[in-house]
Scaffold this motif. Sequence first.
Motif, PDB file in Angstrom:
ATOM      1  N   PHE A 171      -1.227  -1.430   1.120  1.00 21.15           N
ATOM      2  CA  PHE A 171      -2.209  -1.876   0.431  1.00 21.15           C
ATOM      3  C   PHE A 171      -3.018  -1.399  -0.248  1.00 21.15           C
ATOM      4  CE2 PHE A 171      -0.955  -5.651   3.409  1.00 21.15           C
ATOM      5  CZ  PHE A 171      -0.025  -6.181   2.868  1.00 21.15           C
ATOM      6  N   HIS A 172      -3.394  -0.395   0.978  1.00 23.90           N
ATOM      7  CA  HIS A 172      -4.222   1.090  -0.103  1.00 23.90           C
ATOM      8  C   HIS A 172      -2.970   2.040  -1.297  1.00 23.90           C
ATOM      9  CE1 HIS A 172      -6.102   4.561   0.433  1.00 23.90           C
ATOM     10  NE2 HIS A 172      -4.907   4.842  -0.212  1.00 23.90           N
ATOM     11  N   GLU A 173      -1.635   1.450  -1.554  1.00 20.55           N
ATOM     12  CA  GLU A 173      -1.118   2.681  -2.471  1.00 20.55           C
ATOM     13  C   GLU A 173      -1.114   0.982  -3.429  1.00 20.55           C
ATOM     14  OE1 GLU A 173      -0.453   5.513  -1.982  1.00 20.55           O
ATOM     15  OE2 GLU A 173      -0.927   5.829   0.086  1.00 20.55           O
ATOM     16  N   LEU A 174      -0.826   0.607  -2.928  1.00 22.22           N
ATOM     17  CA  LEU A 174      -0.734  -0.614  -4.587  1.00 22.22           C
ATOM     18  C   LEU A 174      -2.360  -0.436  -4.643  1.00 22.22           C
ATOM     19  CD1 LEU A 174       0.108  -3.476  -5.751  1.00 22.22           C
ATOM     20  CD2 LEU A 174      -1.451  -4.804  -3.877  1.00 22.22           C
ATOM     21  N   ALA A 175      -3.431  -0.166  -3.614  1.00 21.60           N
ATOM     22  CA  ALA A 175      -4.599  -0.473  -5.000  1.00 21.60           C
ATOM     23  C   ALA A 175      -4.797   0.611  -6.040  1.00 21.60           C
ATOM     24  CB  ALA A 175      -6.074  -0.572  -3.894  1.00 21.60           C
ATOM     25  N   HIS A 176      -4.131   1.983  -5.365  1.00 22.31           N
ATOM     26  CA  HIS A 176      -4.024   2.990  -6.091  1.00 22.31           C
ATOM     27  C   HIS A 176      -3.303   3.139  -7.445  1.00 22.31           C
ATOM     28  CE1 HIS A 176      -5.709   6.419  -3.763  1.00 22.31           C
ATOM     29  NE2 HIS A 176      -5.120   6.216  -2.616  1.00 22.31           N
ATOM     30  N   GLN A 177      -2.728   2.154  -7.937  1.00 25.38           N
ATOM     31  CA  GLN A 177      -1.986   1.188  -9.307  1.00 25.38           C
ATOM     32  C   GLN A 177      -3.129   1.595 -10.473  1.00 25.38           C
ATOM     33  OE1 GLN A 177       1.248   1.039  -9.916  1.00 25.38           O
ATOM     34  NE2 GLN A 177       1.887   1.968  -7.899  1.00 25.38           N
ATOM     35  N   MET A 220     -11.025   8.033  -5.748  1.00 30.97           N
ATOM     36  CA  MET A 220      -9.738   7.057  -5.990  1.00 30.97           C
ATOM     37  C   MET A 220      -9.705   6.958  -4.658  1.00 30.97           C
ATOM     38  SD  MET A 220      -9.692   6.416  -9.451  1.00 30.97           S
ATOM     39  CE  MET A 220      -9.994   7.285  -9.869  1.00 30.97           C
ATOM     40  N   GLU A 221      -9.322   7.128  -3.310  1.00 34.96           N
ATOM     41  CA  GLU A 221      -9.124   7.180  -2.296  1.00 34.96           C
ATOM     42  C   GLU A 221     -10.253   5.886  -1.485  1.00 34.96           C
ATOM     43  OE1 GLU A 221      -6.167   7.949  -0.708  1.00 34.96           O
ATOM     44  OE2 GLU A 221      -5.631   9.515  -2.816  1.00 34.96           O
ATOM     45  N   ALA A 222     -11.406   6.351  -2.074  1.00 39.25           N
ATOM     46  CA  ALA A 222     -12.647   5.246  -1.018  1.00 39.25           C
ATOM     47  C   ALA A 222     -12.031   4.237  -2.278  1.00 39.25           C
ATOM     48  CB  ALA A 222     -13.621   5.243  -1.896  1.00 39.25           C
ATOM     49  N   THR A 244     -12.605  11.683   4.089  1.00 35.58           N
ATOM     50  CA  THR A 244     -12.885  11.336   2.945  1.00 35.58           C
ATOM     51  C   THR A 244     -12.319   9.523   3.353  1.00 35.58           C
ATOM     52  OG1 THR A 244     -11.611  12.881   1.959  1.00 35.58           O
ATOM     53  CG2 THR A 244     -11.846  10.301   0.709  1.00 35.58           C
ATOM     54  N   TYR A 245     -11.640   9.729   4.444  1.00 37.80           N
ATOM     55  CA  TYR A 245     -11.328   8.416   4.385  1.00 37.80           C
ATOM     56  C   TYR A 245     -12.465   7.273   4.450  1.00 37.80           C
ATOM     57  CZ  TYR A 245      -6.936   9.400   2.686  1.00 37.80           C
ATOM     58  OH  TYR A 245      -6.124   9.876   1.576  1.00 37.80           O
ATOM     59  N   ALA A 246     -12.988   7.755   5.701  1.00 41.46           N
ATOM     60  CA  ALA A 246     -13.703   7.055   6.394  1.00 41.46           C
ATOM     61  C   ALA A 246     -15.402   6.932   5.744  1.00 41.46           C
ATOM     62  CB  ALA A 246     -14.052   7.936   8.316  1.00 41.46           C
TER      63      ALA A 246
HETATM   64 ZN   LIG Z   1      -4.423   7.536  -1.560  1.00 39.29          ZN
END
Ligand SMILES: [Zn+2]
Length: 814
Positions: free
Chosen positions: A556-562, A579-581, A648-650
């Motif tokens: 879903f993370h990769e999906l949201a990157h769309q 973008m990552e956040a 970055t993710y945290a």
């Molecule tokens: Zn990512």
Amino acid sequence: MRVVLLFSVAACLGVAAAPATHPANSPERKLYEELNALRSDRTRVYHVRQFALRRDAVRLVFEDGTLGLLEAFHGRVLGAVFSGSARVLATPRDPAEKRSLSRFVGAPLLDTPVSKVYLRFTDGTAEEIESFLRAADAKPVDDPAFVTDWNSVLGNLNPASSLRTLRDLGAPSPLPFFEAALAGSQHGVFEVSVDDRRPEQILMGQVKYREGGRYYDLWAMFPRAEGPGEPESVVPVRYSIETTVQDDLMLRGRTQMVLRAVRDGERILPLTLSRELRVQSVSDATGRSLDYFQNEDLSEQEVLRRGDDLFYVVLPEPTRAGQEFQWEVKYSGNVITEAGNGVFYVGERGTWYPHPNDATRFCSFELTFHWPRKLNLVATGKKTEEHEEGEWRSGHWSSEVPMVLAGFNLGKYSRASAEAGAVHITVNANQQLEQALYSLFRARSEEGSAASPIGWRKTSEAWKVANLAAAEPPPMPAAVIGQLATDIGDALRSLEQWNGPFPFARLEVSPLPAALGQSWPGLIYLSTLTFVPKAVQQRAGLGERTSFSFSDLMPFHELAHQWWGNLAGPANYRDEWIMEALANYCALLYLDSRRPGDRVLAHALELYRGDLLARLPDGSQTVDQIGPLALGERLDSSLTPDGFSRVTYAKGTWVVHMVRMMLQDPAAKDPDGRFRGLLRALVAKYRFATLSEGDLRRELKQIMTPEMDLESMHSLDWFFDQWVHATGIPHYSVDYKATPGTKGVLVQGTLHQEGVPETFLARVPLYRANGPGKPVLLGWVNTSGAETAFRFHAPVAPEHIVIDPGQSLLAVIQ
Ligand SMILES: [Zn+2]
């Protein structure tokens, strides 16, 4: 230059396998070789004392020693060398850059002695040196040892700056550079440079080796006082890429690209292409062969800094701004590797075709592939045709909307599909696990079954039977694709509620044998681990967190990157966190809505807070202190090779969460209406364009509430400065007393804020807890300094005060 052997498919598909056609004696190549051959001019060696060069925030003082000019190049001095006692001083203006410098050199400013200096430049340095020598009435000295000493290393040092020099020579409006390689006892060999071709012209850093890894530690990088430099020379307009994947996985490519010149007078233009791919030829629209320089001439610093590989093409005539021109580049090499069991790893994913350095431009792509018939191939864009010819298969893909990058994947796939509104989703899985994962699950399953239950003898028939049953066959990746397709469809519809319509007509999901995922326009890579059922992962001893990352979050993370990455892209490395956040937060929002009882978001935020507060192995710092989000990939260094992903993710997820919490209106019909509005506005305004932190600040300013204006400046600068450009997580505690009055109870006390600077601003909600019920809001405290007094009225005295029970702030509550 390596000549690539002819192979059968080339003939049958009409792709001529041409040997390298290098116009070896182009004038530029001769100049390049002359530049490499420059040596110290034995007639121009001087003793110098107290000579200083200043370039913006950098000062180089030659205190006492020997300075030699390099031989003049067509009448022009382009370099100098120095041995003796010198000092380099540099002070970044930006606090975040000061902190970055401090992390590497131990102080927020650079002030260090050096004994050797190698200078290269195309700016006015030669004139400055000459005028100093004239004013000091310096006479040349005969110092053969100095000359011999330097000449023994110049052959190695020169090539790193020769191409850069060549770009400026003869240009009507050059963008000059000044570069110093320095050696001193304190920091070893390092570099300080000012290059007007970089958006952030001033740079200090060094190559560092640690535990077998090679890093470029970027101590500090920032624009000149007068502002950023020229970002690019050319921008892509469209690509047509023909790619053949041979039986032995070698890739042969031919890319036709239309580029537009941004500046006048450019003669040598850089392109990015993986170093694994050898360029065979470059030609222009008329078929005229162009000279180029690939790989061998790049400085190690440049390769490490960019993480990509550059090659330079020589134009027959200088560019005119706005002019469009076409190039065709042919290349071949190995970027695909076999991971075993019919699983393939596509490497060099951002550099498998040539493109201008700055891959942030959206444009159109036509992709043609030829590949072995036994394999399936998926790619970005809409497949317009596919056909077989003998043992080969060919297909064509066309971008329906502008894309920032093109990509592909291949394997022996099983497929499942799902529809989500108008979007067609296909999930592709390998028929088997790659060898590494296969072995892992095999080994674990045998290990597990070997531990026979108490009372069972290993030799007993019963144990053997039980063991046979326990040694399940390794999982088949295809077993999960039906569920994965349904889940991704469900997530897609859910994310449309936040971000608006899915940007592409279709979505291909495909596996990558690595511990990572990646998102392309309409194409997603998921780790092959995602295709292993959770139950099997757990049986094999994979931790809950790993399982959550690969099975729950990644799809879903990769999906949201769309939306966040492919519809709107980052403007530069400093904005990548956005973008990552956003992608990560969207994935968590979906998981939270799907399993409300599990409190997935709250739990993830707790884990991320813990991650940020964890100490680094040497105990000196917390993960948060590695650096601010705005350092982007610079967070990766020899000190913290995985700094980017750890921070970055945290931190990024928390930053988006805090924005959402500030915008939330619990009384509204849709409490998240404003946050949803922000996401929709970003998607609408930055569609097929870049989205920078500045853009985000502007959009937030439009919708911010008066309560968010902690500085009374109608801006959220305080928020970005604290959370994106600085490190630090506040700690809060409270002391208070409750005094009964005529109209209830007066609650007054002090909120203590620690672990952040005095100037740190926050809006902290305090609640009163009485009995088993939910805490009730007493009010908000806008912190000012280490101690902020508050006074609230309440109907009853609190049993105790709870600080921010709703997790609206990244903080430690004591
Ligand atoms: Zn990512």
